[in-house]
Design a protein around this motif. Structure first.
Motif, PDB file in Angstrom:
ATOM      1  N   TYR A  91       0.831  -1.184   0.000  1.00 18.56           N
ATOM      2  CA  TYR A  91       0.000   0.000   0.000  1.00 18.56           C
ATOM      3  C   TYR A  91       0.868   1.237   0.000  1.00 18.56           C
ATOM      4  CZ  TYR A  91      -3.873   3.028   1.431  1.00 18.56           C
ATOM      5  OH  TYR A  91      -4.826   3.996   1.483  1.00 18.56           O
ATOM      6  N   ASN A  92       0.613   2.193  -0.870  1.00 21.66           N
ATOM      7  CA  ASN A  92       1.314   3.475  -0.772  1.00 21.66           C
ATOM      8  C   ASN A  92       0.302   4.604  -0.774  1.00 21.66           C
ATOM      9  OD1 ASN A  92       0.587   3.605  -3.420  1.00 21.66           O
ATOM     10  ND2 ASN A  92       2.663   3.726  -4.245  1.00 21.66           N
ATOM     11  N   ALA A  93       0.669   5.696  -0.174  1.00 26.12           N
ATOM     12  CA  ALA A  93      -0.281   6.789  -0.023  1.00 26.12           C
ATOM     13  C   ALA A  93       0.475   8.090   0.155  1.00 26.12           C
ATOM     14  CB  ALA A  93      -1.163   6.545   1.193  1.00 26.12           C
ATOM     15  N   THR A  94      -0.199   9.193  -0.137  1.00 26.14           N
ATOM     16  CA  THR A  94       0.381  10.499   0.151  1.00 26.14           C
ATOM     17  C   THR A  94      -0.669  11.339   0.848  1.00 26.14           C
ATOM     18  OG1 THR A  94      -0.323  11.450  -1.943  1.00 26.14           O
ATOM     19  CG2 THR A  94       1.876  10.467  -1.880  1.00 26.14           C
ATOM     20  N   ILE A  95      -0.205  12.316   1.600  1.00 30.44           N
ATOM     21  CA  ILE A  95      -1.108  13.211   2.302  1.00 30.44           C
ATOM     22  C   ILE A  95      -0.464  14.593   2.321  1.00 30.44           C
ATOM     23  CG2 ILE A  95      -0.132  12.677   4.570  1.00 30.44           C
ATOM     24  CD1 ILE A  95      -2.924  12.887   5.742  1.00 30.44           C
ATOM     25  N   PHE A 102       9.468   8.413  -3.159  1.00 32.72           N
ATOM     26  CA  PHE A 102      10.530   7.403  -3.257  1.00 32.72           C
ATOM     27  C   PHE A 102      10.058   6.143  -3.973  1.00 32.72           C
ATOM     28  CE2 PHE A 102       8.431   7.168   0.886  1.00 32.72           C
ATOM     29  CZ  PHE A 102       7.932   5.875   0.865  1.00 32.72           C
ATOM     30  N   PHE A 103       8.811   6.169  -4.492  1.00 30.42           N
ATOM     31  CA  PHE A 103       8.276   4.967  -5.129  1.00 30.42           C
ATOM     32  C   PHE A 103       9.088   4.612  -6.372  1.00 30.42           C
ATOM     33  CE2 PHE A 103       4.335   7.088  -3.341  1.00 30.42           C
ATOM     34  CZ  PHE A 103       4.355   6.360  -2.168  1.00 30.42           C
ATOM     35  N   GLY A 104       9.550   3.424  -6.439  1.00 33.31           N
ATOM     36  CA  GLY A 104      10.267   2.936  -7.613  1.00 33.31           C
ATOM     37  C   GLY A 104      11.737   3.317  -7.665  1.00 33.31           C
ATOM     38  N   PRO A 122       7.540  -3.758  -3.415  1.00 31.96           N
ATOM     39  CA  PRO A 122       7.048  -4.135  -4.743  1.00 31.96           C
ATOM     40  C   PRO A 122       7.034  -2.994  -5.754  1.00 31.96           C
ATOM     41  CG  PRO A 122       5.576  -4.915  -3.014  1.00 31.96           C
ATOM     42  CD  PRO A 122       6.527  -3.962  -2.376  1.00 31.96           C
ATOM     43  N   ASP A 123       7.324  -1.770  -5.323  1.00 35.54           N
ATOM     44  CA  ASP A 123       7.376  -0.665  -6.281  1.00 35.54           C
ATOM     45  C   ASP A 123       8.670  -0.687  -7.088  1.00 35.54           C
ATOM     46  OD1 ASP A 123       8.360  -0.128  -3.622  1.00 35.54           O
ATOM     47  OD2 ASP A 123       8.921   1.850  -4.332  1.00 35.54           O
ATOM     48  N   LEU A 124       9.649  -1.463  -6.662  1.00 36.78           N
ATOM     49  CA  LEU A 124      10.913  -1.561  -7.415  1.00 36.78           C
ATOM     50  C   LEU A 124      10.703  -2.357  -8.689  1.00 36.78           C
ATOM     51  CD1 LEU A 124      14.001  -2.289  -5.154  1.00 36.78           C
ATOM     52  CD2 LEU A 124      12.995  -0.110  -5.810  1.00 36.78           C
TER      53      LEU A 124
HETATM   54  C1  LIG Z   1       1.953   4.309  -5.508  1.00 35.91           C
HETATM   55  O1  LIG Z   1       3.102   3.923  -6.257  1.00 35.91           O
HETATM   56  C2  LIG Z   1       2.911   3.806  -7.651  1.00 35.91           C
HETATM   57  C3  LIG Z   1       4.217   3.363  -8.246  1.00 35.91           C
HETATM   58  O2  LIG Z   1       4.543   2.086  -7.798  1.00 35.91           O
HETATM   59  C4  LIG Z   1       2.464   5.131  -8.231  1.00 35.91           C
HETATM   60  O3  LIG Z   1       2.195   4.977  -9.598  1.00 35.91           O
HETATM   61  C5  LIG Z   1       1.235   5.629  -7.485  1.00 35.91           C
HETATM   62  O4  LIG Z   1       0.896   6.917  -7.959  1.00 35.91           O
HETATM   63  C6  LIG Z   1       1.472   5.673  -6.005  1.00 35.91           C
HETATM   64  N1  LIG Z   1       0.260   6.006  -5.308  1.00 35.91           N
HETATM   65  C7  LIG Z   1       0.159   7.091  -4.581  1.00 35.91           C
HETATM   66  C8  LIG Z   1      -1.153   7.289  -3.869  1.00 35.91           C
HETATM   67  O5  LIG Z   1       1.079   7.880  -4.443  1.00 35.91           O
END
Ligand SMILES: *[C@@H]1O[C@H](CO)[C@@H](O)[C@H](O)[C@H]1NC(C)=O
Ligand SMILES: *[C@@H]1O[C@H](CO)[C@@H](O)[C@H](O)[C@H]1NC(C)=O
Ligand SMILES: *[C@@H]1O[C@H](CO)[C@@H](O)[C@H](O)[C@H]1NC(C)=O
Ligand SMILES: *[C@@H]1O[C@H](CO)[C@@H](O)[C@H](O)[C@H]1NC(C)=O
Ligand SMILES: *[C@@H]1O[C@H](CO)[C@@H](O)[C@H](O)[C@H]1NC(C)=O
Ligand SMILES: *[C@@H]1O[C@H](CO)[C@@H](O)[C@H](O)[C@H]1NC(C)=O
Ligand SMILES: *[C@@H]1O[C@H](CO)[C@@H](O)[C@H](O)[C@H]1NC(C)=O
Ligand SMILES: *[C@@H]1O[C@H](CO)[C@@H](O)[C@H](O)[C@H]1NC(C)=O
Length: 324
Positions: A60-64, A129-131, A198-200
């Protein structure tokens, strides 16, 4: 409870404590926020909501928030945990991060749940930092026990093949998570776990894990296990099962507690707990019990010899039996 039982009780308690405290946090030194700042409130909010997510996907990834107050967060559970176990682990780990990294803008932690399964993971930052595979010098931790020297040739062959295969298996799997076992002898089995967030991409996951295997091998070849954790991946291997074995559905459960293998810090860039302290504490406690048992035997003998009541030795014994 006699003395031997008491001693055993205290020692088992020590082992459980060590087993459960393997989670390691890493607080970055890239900047701090002040108490009551918007960034701080956003961080606490996003970390405390991570546990309530439905993590059937295990990731799970999220931003706020916005602009300089934006917090990026990522939570992850191992492939073999149920939604409830995942939530419990993320809940505990998020709290631990907030305690251990009270005002840091970035942190991560691989936390262990109470079932001794593979760890969950929580990370937050003020940058996306995703990916991204991060340049990071990890702490290499290894067990102090040695592989028998007459097994080393065989060990290096089996271990090398196992780790090579596992890097491929983990980096190509959907959740970037894999475990594998291989017999070393008739009585010894190598258990290994590898995991990337898993974003890598497959190639970055493979790079990260391969780097860890090399780092471990350079530092600790010949030891009976090791552990390396970083922001993008997690690697551990032992001569005992420390995760739920998925390949064999009828495998016996629950697994025994980890044997009393002590962990030493062989390389430390400042993150996490100091494992040397644990070793010192264990030795101090063993020494303490040895002294207490010597004193006890001595007092018993003395009491048997002189039948007169000696207040001091009686007090000593009463103190001791208070623990019964
Ligand atoms: C979660 O990460 C993916 C990349 O793995 C990205 O495309 C997506 O926008 C991210 N979701 C949020 C809520 O940031
Ligand atoms: C994150 O915070 C640090 C320290 O305040 C700052 O130097 C950096 O520019 C911030 N990064 C982003 C992407 O806002
Ligand atoms: C951030 O705060 C910690 C104490 O919580 C301190 O040790 C560290 O030096 C601070 N870092 C920066 C970049 O100010
Ligand atoms: C943070 O805010 C609360 C209430 O809004 C206040 O009681 C507290 O003193 C503040 N703390 C700091 C360090 O400003
Ligand atoms: C997290 O744990 C606390 C108890 O420490 C509990 O009150 C809370 O409901 C838990 N949150 C979730 C989402 O499970
Ligand atoms: C999570 O989602 C699955 C299906 O996507 C559903 O079956 C399950 O009930 C959900 N669990 C919770 C706690 O919401
Ligand atoms: C791997 O990580 C690097 C950052 O270290 C990033 O620039 C690159 O795009 C990533 N590669 C892939 C294929 O995702
Ligand atoms: C390891 O050895 C046991 C018997 O000692 C056997 O049952 C098991 O299948 C072997 N495992 C592997 C991966 O070869």
């Amino acid at each position: 409870m006699n003395f031997t039982n008491l001693l055993f009780f205290f020692l088992s308690y020590m082992l459980i404590s060590i087993g459960l405290s393997t989670g390691q946090e890493y607080c970055y030194n890239t900047g701090n926020f002040t108490a009551n700042s918007t960034y701080g409130r956003n961080r606490d909010l996003i970390l405390s909501t991570l546990a309530s997510i439905n993590a059937t996907e295990g990731f799970y990834n999220a931003t706020i928030g916005q602009d300089s107050d934006e917090v990026y967060a990522l939570a992850l559970c191992s492939g073999d945990s149920s939604a409830e176990e995942c939530s419990n682990c993320v809940n505990l780990t998020s709290k631990e991060i907030m305690t251990k990294c009270p005002n840091q803008k970035e942190a991560f932690m691989w936390g262990w749940n109470l079932l001794d399964k593979a760890p969950c993971y929580v990370r937050y930052s003020n940058r996306s930092f995703f990916g991204v595979l991060e340049q990071f010098t990890p702490v290499v931790r290894s067990n102090t026990g040695d592989i028998a020297s007459n097994l080393m040739t065989e060990f290096n062959r089996i271990w090398g093949n196992l780790m090579d295969g596992l890097v491929g298996k983990a980096s190509t799997s959907r959740l970037k998570f894999a475990t594998e076992e291989e017999n070393l002898t008739q009585f010894q089995t190598i258990y290994a776990l590898m995991q990337c967030t898993p974003d890598l991409s497959q190639s970055n996951c493979s790079l990260c894990l391969r780097g860890y295997v090399t780092a471990y091998d350079k530092c600790c070849n010949g030891k009976q296990g090791g552990h390396i954790q970083g922001p993008n991946c997690n690697y551990r291997w032992e001569l005992y099962p420390f995760y739920t074995i998925t390949a064999t559905p009828d495998a016996p459960a629950p697994y025994p507690l980890p044997p009393p293998s002590t962990i030493t810090t062989t390389e430390d860039n400042g993150g996490g707990t100091n494992s040397r302290t644990i070793v010192i504490i264990v030795f101090s406690i063993i020494l303490f019990f040895l002294l207490v048992s010597l004193a006890y035997v001595f007092l018993r003998k003395r009491k048997a010899k002189q039948d007169t009541k000696d207040i001091k030795s009686n007090q000593g014994r009463n103190l001791f039996f208070l623990k019964n």
